[in-house]
Design a protein around this motif. Structure first.
Motif, short mmCIF file in Angstrom:
data_model
loop_
_atom_site.label_atom_id
_atom_site.label_comp_id
_atom_site.label_asym_id
_atom_site.label_seq_id
_atom_site.Cartn_x
_atom_site.Cartn_y
_atom_site.Cartn_z
N ILE A 38 -0.95 -0.69 -10.58
CA ILE A 38 -1.69 -0.12 -9.47
C ILE A 38 -3.12 -0.65 -9.53
O ILE A 38 -3.82 -0.43 -10.53
CB ILE A 38 -1.70 1.41 -9.53
CG1 ILE A 38 -0.27 1.95 -9.42
CG2 ILE A 38 -2.57 2.01 -8.44
CD1 ILE A 38 -0.17 3.45 -9.62
N GLY A 39 -3.53 -1.37 -8.50
CA GLY A 39 -4.87 -1.94 -8.49
C GLY A 39 -5.09 -2.88 -9.65
O GLY A 39 -4.32 -3.83 -9.87
N ASN A 44 0.60 8.51 -1.74
CA ASN A 44 1.08 9.67 -2.49
C ASN A 44 0.90 10.89 -1.60
O ASN A 44 -0.21 11.39 -1.44
CB ASN A 44 0.28 9.84 -3.79
CG ASN A 44 0.61 11.14 -4.51
OD1 ASN A 44 1.59 11.82 -4.19
ND2 ASN A 44 -0.20 11.50 -5.49
N VAL A 83 0.87 -1.17 0.00
CA VAL A 83 0.00 0.00 0.00
C VAL A 83 0.91 1.23 0.00
O VAL A 83 1.69 1.41 0.92
CB VAL A 83 -0.94 0.01 1.21
CG1 VAL A 83 -1.78 1.28 1.22
CG2 VAL A 83 -1.84 -1.22 1.18
N GLU A 123 -3.76 10.13 -1.17
CA GLU A 123 -4.42 8.84 -1.02
C GLU A 123 -3.41 7.70 -1.14
O GLU A 123 -2.30 7.88 -1.65
CB GLU A 123 -5.53 8.67 -2.06
CG GLU A 123 -6.66 9.67 -1.93
CD GLU A 123 -7.79 9.39 -2.92
OE1 GLU A 123 -7.82 8.28 -3.48
OE2 GLU A 123 -8.62 10.29 -3.12
N SER A 124 -3.84 6.53 -0.67
CA SER A 124 -3.03 5.32 -0.77
C SER A 124 -3.66 4.36 -1.77
O SER A 124 -4.88 4.27 -1.86
CB SER A 124 -2.89 4.63 0.59
OG SER A 124 -2.23 5.47 1.52
N SER A 125 -2.81 3.64 -2.51
CA SER A 125 -3.29 2.65 -3.47
C SER A 125 -2.46 1.38 -3.31
O SER A 125 -1.30 1.42 -2.87
CB SER A 125 -3.16 3.16 -4.91
OG SER A 125 -3.98 4.29 -5.14
N THR A 126 -3.07 0.26 -3.67
CA THR A 126 -2.36 -1.02 -3.63
C THR A 126 -1.60 -1.21 -4.93
O THR A 126 -2.18 -1.13 -6.02
CB THR A 126 -3.35 -2.18 -3.44
OG1 THR A 126 -4.05 -2.02 -2.19
CG2 THR A 126 -2.61 -3.51 -3.42
N ILE A 128 -1.51 7.40 -8.70
CA ILE A 128 -2.04 7.37 -7.34
C ILE A 128 -2.56 8.76 -7.03
O ILE A 128 -1.83 9.75 -7.16
CB ILE A 128 -0.96 6.96 -6.33
CG1 ILE A 128 -0.47 5.54 -6.64
CG2 ILE A 128 -1.51 7.03 -4.90
CD1 ILE A 128 0.61 5.04 -5.69
#
Length: 303
Positions: A223-224, A201, A198, A274-277, A270
């Motif tokens: 990403i995702g 940004n 995770v 926020e956070s992204s996987t 991203i």
């Protein structure tokens, strides 16, 4: 000079470095930085006859310029103990070095130190005007004043990169997530494994990652659900995927174009704050294989 700025350093295309706050190399900023507090933009909104108000769309960021007034002359910090201030041929050499730090073809790096960390700006030379008062020879006086303007390809200031390494390990029973205080964070994946992380940004606008895949391995990164497949790489081969739309490129270990090294691609950013996987999948990995993610956050200002 703003009290929030503790240093301004220029690293030129010729390798020369100038501390423009302290003047330790013989060049000093005599006024603040201008034109870069907030990049201008155009809203891409939609208005209809029946709709009330507007439907908010994206933003188109315009190119930015940075202006600075710089004096090229020795200061008490740039002169070795017992030596005099440079004039004549030594000053001309200093002046050439300063001018050689800038070019309209290659970007120069400007780094501003702030309490929130470093902010960098990469700009190409747009103008360099001599605004020295008086008509005397510059080398005799050992001084020249310049109005410098740089234009950036990307209209943002950038923060310190966030780096994640996914490394091959022949005997790792499970994916290993390094200690919480590791810097940069690192991850070790088996030869055939799926690793995720995770990633936050911390910037103010969307940030696109850069991926570097080193063989021997076949890899999937993204990403995702936005995934890119990298074909099989031999030991010693690598592919770098720059996904930022303005500078988008896929290159091999020698810097050559390597779009043929990806089977399919779907690049994504991203969102700010926020956070992204992120996904790093290895297949057929061997010793030396790795996947590196580098995310450089973008900011609207250096303050």
């Amino acid at each position: 000079m703003s009290q929030s700025v503790t240093g301004i350093k220029v690293t030129g295309i010729n390798g020369a470095v100038f501390d423009l706050v302290n003047g330790t190399e013989g060049a000093v900023l005599t006024d603040g930085l201008g034109g870069v507090l907030l990049p201008s933009f155009e809203r891409q909104d939609t208005k209809t006859a029946r709709g009330r108000g507007r439907r908010v769309g994206g933003l188109r960021w315009n190119p930015t310029t940075m202006r600075a007034r710089v004096t090229v002359a020795d200061t008490r910090l740039s002169v070795p103990r017992g030596a005099g201030y440079r004039t004549g041929a030594p000053w001309l050499a200093l002046d050439r070095t300063f001018k050689g730090a800038f070019s309209p073809l290659q970007p120069t790096l400007v780094e501003v130190s702030t309490p929130n960390g470093p902010r960098t700006y990469r700009g190409r030379l747009e103008s360099l005007q001599d605004v020295t008062e008086g008509g005397g020879l510059r080398d005799i006086a050992g001084r020249a004043d310049y109005e410098l303007t740089l234009g950036a390809d990307l209209p943002f200031w950038q923060g310190a990169p966030v780096v994640y390494d996914f490394l091959y390990s022949a005997d790792a029973g499970d994916n290993y997530y390094g200690p919480s205080n590791a810097a940069p964070p690192f991850y070790i994946a088996r030869g055939n494994a799926l690793a995720t992380a995770v990633v936050l940004n911390p910037g103010q606008v969307p940030a696109y990652p850069t991926w570097t895949v080193t063989g021997p391995v076949t890899a999937t990164v993204g990403i995702g659900d936005h995934l890119t497949e990298v074909t099989a790489l031999a030991a010693g081969q690598s592919v770098t995927l720059v996904t930022e739309p303005t500078t988008q490129a896929i290159t091999d270990e020698a810097g050559g174009r390597a779009w043929g090294a990806v089977r399919s691609w779907d690049f994504a950013a991203i969102p700010p704050g926020e956070s992204s996987t992120v996904v790093a999948r290895m297949v057929g990995g061997g010793p030396g294989a790795s996947i590196r993610l580098t995310l450089t956050p973008n900011y609207l200002s250096y303050i």
